[in-house]
Scaffold this active site. Structure first.
Site, PDB file in Angstrom:
ATOM      1  N   CYS A   1      37.370  33.465  35.361  1.00 13.88           N
ATOM      2  CA  CYS A   1      37.986  34.112  36.206  1.00 13.88           C
ATOM      3  C   CYS A   1      39.405  34.301  35.871  1.00 13.88           C
ATOM      4  O   CYS A   1      39.792  34.640  34.994  1.00 13.88           O
ATOM      5  CB  CYS A   1      37.396  33.675  37.492  1.00 13.88           C
ATOM      6  SG  CYS A   1      37.267  31.926  37.591  1.00 13.88           S
ATOM      7  N   SER A   2      40.062  33.491  36.698  1.00  9.19           N
ATOM      8  CA  SER A   2      41.585  33.514  36.656  1.00  9.19           C
ATOM      9  C   SER A   2      42.055  32.329  37.278  1.00  9.19           C
ATOM     10  O   SER A   2      43.352  32.555  38.196  1.00  9.19           O
ATOM     11  CB  SER A   2      42.285  34.769  37.354  1.00  9.19           C
ATOM     12  OG  SER A   2      41.728  35.950  36.177  1.00  9.19           O
TER      13      SER A   2
END
Lengths: 226, 219
Positions: B124-125
């Site tokens: 994801c981040s």
């Protein structure tokens, strides 16, 4: 799930493209989408792993053609309906049809406490005895669950060494699906670049991945049985 | 409305977006959709618009990489703090008041002449908000997430960092709830600088591990 979100190791994306003096948000809608996600999350109807899992359901072609906050928006709309805060009809018409019982919107006064919370996924260490310790050789399992997992595809069925034991954390895989807080050890595992990528990888590159104990099994020492 | 950050026309608005796959296609109705969703949720009593404003203000103007820079500068000038920072990163960072969401469990990684650390989240981040703020677009983008684990030196070269063959590169993929902050090497020639002056040298990119901290030419 073997979703499009699991990007590690893919080719063809081109160079990284940093923007000098980048603003925090590029558009006003990004500000609102960001804040809506946080504020709706504070209603307590879902957890962070459910949030990630919801975004992972975005169809692959759409995921690649949209931006980060569009992913967030997709996940938010999905969860609002899934958790019964908004009906599909309401979302379609963008018009309220009725109230939701038992929820209280996060107010400005609640924010300082909510944002400064110091406990999230960490659980008490006595809840799970570690099976591995720093220096142990482990092999990641070859798992391909249709549910949520934090074992990236590029690191399945690979041998690494436990770098450190981070302690006990909520097991993301279960948390994303059932909401249950299952305590599991989480380790940082070191993999040599060549173990993950083969002979073309740099000889002095190592990748450290945070992995839950159920992803791991003992590996025989180097030169031993395989 | 504030779509004017770039100071130029809308045709360029999306050129630095983070769509992993494509560049340049216009966004469709997204502004309208978000506005409609917000008013739906407000009408249903699920969100308070004032709380939204405060959330935005917090992450746009109050929390950012200056926090992390202060942690780094303190570690450079205060050996006892550095020791605490490496032993229990969360507690040491909390000494400076940086706590909370997406920074509940921190790990600080020390760069040395022999080891260069760089942080990514391929799935994801994930990013340490209390010390770095919200992540830049490139960190969330397909190229960075895909390539950093398989070609870290290539990615670093694109950022202008040439890591020698004798230096080990360690890539940290934040796949769980640990959040990583790189403690860059203190540049030579900064011996007489104050903690505050040092903090001004420390960039966000250096704390992700895609840059080195440079000494000022003259100070």
């Amino acid at each position: 799930m073997n979703g499009i979100h699991d990007l590690g190791g893919m080719h063809g994306f081109g160079p990284v493209d940093p923007e000098p003096n980048e603003p925090v948000f590029h558009h006003d809608w990004e500000r609102r989408a960001f804040a809506l996600n946080l504020a709706a999350g504070f209603l307590g109807r879902w957890n962070i792993d459910m949030g990630r899992y919801a975004r992972e359901h975005m169809p692959p072609a759409e995921y690649l053609a949209t931006t980060y906050y569009e992913h967030w928006l997709y996940g938010l709309e999905r969860l609002l309906v899934e958790k019964g805060l908004v009906t599909g009809k309401e979302l379609e018409a963008m018009r309220p049809q009725g109230p939701v019982a038992g929820v209280k919107a996060l107010g400005v006064d609640d924010l300082p406490k909510a944002l400064r919370n110091r406990r999230a996924a960490r659980m008490d260490d006595h809840l799970a005895t570690p099976r591995f310790k720093a220096g142990d050789r482990v092999r990641t399992k070859n798992l391909n669950p249709t549910g949520h997992t934090r074992l990236p595809r590029y690191a399945r069925d690979k041998v690494g060494v436990i770098d450190r034991d981070h302690g006990v954390f909520i097991f993301a895989d279960a948390h994303a699906v059932t909401g249950q807080k299952v305590p599991q050890r989480c380790y940082s595992v070191r993999f040599e670049g060549r173990e993950l990528w083969g002979p073309d990888a740099g000889p002095r590159d190592a990748i450290y991945i945070d992995l839950f104990e159920p992803y791991l099994e003992p590996a025989y020492p180097e030169g031993g049985h395989t | 409305m504030s779509d004017h950050h770039h100071g130029h026309d809308h045709a360029h608005e999306h050129e630095h977006d983070d769509r992993p796959g494509a560049h340049g296609a216009p966004l469709t109705d997204i502004q309208l959709r978000v506005r409609a969703l917000e008013s739906l949720l407000v009408d249903k009593g699920l969100v308070d618009p004032k709380a939204l404003d405060t959330l935005i203000d917090t992450y746009e103007t109050k929390v950012g990489p200056r926090n992390g820079a202060r942690v780094v500068a303190k570690a450079w000038v205060d050996p006892a703090f550095k020791q605490r920072l490496l032993a229990d990163s969360t507690a040491a960072i909390a000494e400076l008041g940086y706590i909370g969401r997406q920074g509940e469990d921190m790990v600080v990684l020390e760069n040395t002449p022999k080891v260069h650390n760089v942080v990514v989240c391929t799935l994801c981040s994930c990013y340490p908000w209390p010390v770095l703020g919200l992540p830049p677009v490139w960190y969330k983008s397909g190229p960075y997430r895909a390539r950093t684990v398989i070609d870290p030196r290539g990615v670093l070269r694109e950022f202008g960092v040439d890591v020698g063959d004798d230096v080990e590169v360690r890539v940290w993929d934040s796949t769980a709830e640990l959040r990583y902050l790189v403690l860059p090497e203190r540049p030579q020639g900064t011996e007489g600088m104050t903690e505050e002056q040092l903090a001004d040298l420390v960039t966000r990119d250096a704390m992700i591990g895609v840059a080195q901290v440079k000494a000022p030419r003259r100070w």
